[in-house]
Design a protein around this motif. Structure first.
Motif, PDB file in Angstrom:
ATOM      1  N   ALA A  63       5.035 -11.158  -9.538  1.00  9.99           N
ATOM      2  CA  ALA A  63       4.342 -10.777  -8.176  1.00  9.99           C
ATOM      3  C   ALA A  63       3.593  -9.381  -8.165  1.00  9.99           C
ATOM      4  O   ALA A  63       2.511  -9.217  -7.815  1.00  9.99           O
ATOM      5  CB  ALA A  63       5.365 -10.977  -7.048  1.00  9.99           C
ATOM      6  N   ARG A  64       4.158  -8.503  -8.758  1.00  6.50           N
ATOM      7  CA  ARG A  64       3.798  -7.180  -8.987  1.00  6.50           C
ATOM      8  C   ARG A  64       2.384  -7.520  -9.813  1.00  6.50           C
ATOM      9  O   ARG A  64       1.268  -6.818  -9.424  1.00  6.50           O
ATOM     10  CB  ARG A  64       4.523  -6.350  -9.816  1.00  6.50           C
ATOM     11  CG  ARG A  64       3.990  -4.773 -10.013  1.00  6.50           C
ATOM     12  CD  ARG A  64       4.849  -3.788 -10.667  1.00  6.50           C
ATOM     13  NE  ARG A  64       4.510  -2.447 -10.742  1.00  6.50           N
ATOM     14  CZ  ARG A  64       3.840  -2.129 -11.770  1.00  6.50           C
ATOM     15  NH1 ARG A  64       3.689  -2.774 -12.855  1.00  6.50           N
ATOM     16  NH2 ARG A  64       3.434  -0.796 -11.782  1.00  6.50           N
ATOM     17  N   VAL A  65       2.453  -7.920 -10.937  1.00  4.16           N
ATOM     18  CA  VAL A  65       1.212  -8.012 -11.696  1.00  4.16           C
ATOM     19  C   VAL A  65       0.277  -9.107 -11.037  1.00  4.16           C
ATOM     20  O   VAL A  65      -0.743  -8.715 -10.645  1.00  4.16           O
ATOM     21  CB  VAL A  65       1.467  -8.833 -13.117  1.00  4.16           C
ATOM     22  CG1 VAL A  65       0.056  -9.080 -14.104  1.00  4.16           C
ATOM     23  CG2 VAL A  65       2.432  -7.918 -13.985  1.00  4.16           C
ATOM     24  N   ARG A  66       0.316  -9.971 -10.263  1.00  2.00           N
ATOM     25  CA  ARG A  66      -0.322 -10.731  -9.350  1.00  2.00           C
ATOM     26  C   ARG A  66      -0.876  -9.856  -8.303  1.00  2.00           C
ATOM     27  O   ARG A  66      -2.340  -9.929  -7.991  1.00  2.00           O
ATOM     28  CB  ARG A  66       0.296 -11.939  -8.640  1.00  2.00           C
ATOM     29  CG  ARG A  66       0.473 -13.101  -9.660  1.00  2.00           C
ATOM     30  CD  ARG A  66       0.926 -14.443  -9.184  1.00  2.00           C
ATOM     31  NE  ARG A  66       1.898 -14.173  -7.824  1.00  2.00           N
ATOM     32  CZ  ARG A  66       3.277 -14.713  -8.251  1.00  2.00           C
ATOM     33  NH1 ARG A  66       3.569 -14.879  -9.404  1.00  2.00           N
ATOM     34  NH2 ARG A  66       4.212 -14.388  -7.349  1.00  2.00           N
ATOM     35  N   PHE A  67      -0.208  -9.104  -7.651  1.00  2.00           N
ATOM     36  CA  PHE A  67      -0.799  -8.152  -6.675  1.00  2.00           C
ATOM     37  C   PHE A  67      -1.842  -7.252  -7.296  1.00  2.00           C
ATOM     38  O   PHE A  67      -2.881  -6.911  -6.646  1.00  2.00           O
ATOM     39  CB  PHE A  67       0.309  -7.240  -6.259  1.00  2.00           C
ATOM     40  CG  PHE A  67       0.024  -6.004  -5.535  1.00  2.00           C
ATOM     41  CD1 PHE A  67      -0.832  -6.200  -3.995  1.00  2.00           C
ATOM     42  CD2 PHE A  67      -0.064  -4.661  -5.739  1.00  2.00           C
ATOM     43  CE1 PHE A  67      -1.209  -5.020  -3.305  1.00  2.00           C
ATOM     44  CE2 PHE A  67      -0.374  -3.793  -5.230  1.00  2.00           C
ATOM     45  CZ  PHE A  67      -1.192  -3.835  -3.833  1.00  2.00           C
ATOM     46  N   HIS A  68      -1.687  -6.499  -8.267  1.00  2.00           N
ATOM     47  CA  HIS A  68      -2.589  -5.790  -8.985  1.00  2.00           C
ATOM     48  C   HIS A  68      -3.694  -6.468  -9.528  1.00  2.00           C
ATOM     49  O   HIS A  68      -4.930  -6.027  -9.376  1.00  2.00           O
ATOM     50  CB  HIS A  68      -2.056  -4.794 -10.156  1.00  2.00           C
ATOM     51  CG  HIS A  68      -0.825  -3.913  -9.556  1.00  2.00           C
ATOM     52  ND1 HIS A  68      -1.259  -2.659  -8.718  1.00  2.00           N
ATOM     53  CD2 HIS A  68       0.419  -3.634  -9.529  1.00  2.00           C
ATOM     54  CE1 HIS A  68      -0.525  -1.983  -8.312  1.00  2.00           C
ATOM     55  NE2 HIS A  68       0.719  -2.387  -8.696  1.00  2.00           N
ATOM     56  N   GLY A  69      -3.546  -7.730  -9.983  1.00  2.00           N
ATOM     57  CA  GLY A  69      -4.690  -8.769 -10.127  1.00  2.00           C
ATOM     58  C   GLY A  69      -5.656  -9.040  -9.045  1.00  2.00           C
ATOM     59  O   GLY A  69      -6.847  -8.605  -9.197  1.00  2.00           O
TER      60      GLY A  69
END
Length: 106
Positions: A23-29
């Motif tokens: 979820a963290r990587v998706r948010f920054h994406g």
């Protein structure tokens, strides 16, 4: 991985959003996609005004871009003003899970 989402705005952001299970990587994406699009639109608008406005927008946008990369690389999760909270909520469920949830609804 999250900091890599900001390298080639918004392309690497889209890759990070669609390919990651985190979820963290998706948010920054998602945030990289929005930042890249907004920065490009601001530069386009400033280019119609003057060269000074364009240089100023490029400099401010570049500092913000580097700040996002560095802050994310050290482990913090900076959010864009106004839209950051909404992007965070959207990133909690990945794009694949959203499709499944949509199909399961009666």
């Amino acid at each position: 991985m999250a900091a890599l989402a900001y390298l080639l705005l918004p392309v690497t952001g889209a890759v990070a959003y669609f390919a990651s299970a985190s979820a963290r990587v998706r948010f920054h994406g998602l945030q990289a996609i929005v930042y890249g699009v907004v920065w490009a639109l601001v530069l386009y608008g400033c280019a119609r005004l003057s060269i000074r406005a364009t240089q100023l927008a490029f400099g401010i946008g570049g500092v913000g871009w580097l700040g996002l990369i560095i802050a994310t690389a050290v482990g913090t999760n900076p959010r864009l003003p106004l839209i950051g909270r909404w992007l965070h909520v959207q990133s909690e469920v990945g794009p694949r899970e959203q499709e499944v949830a949509f199909r399961d609804e009666p």
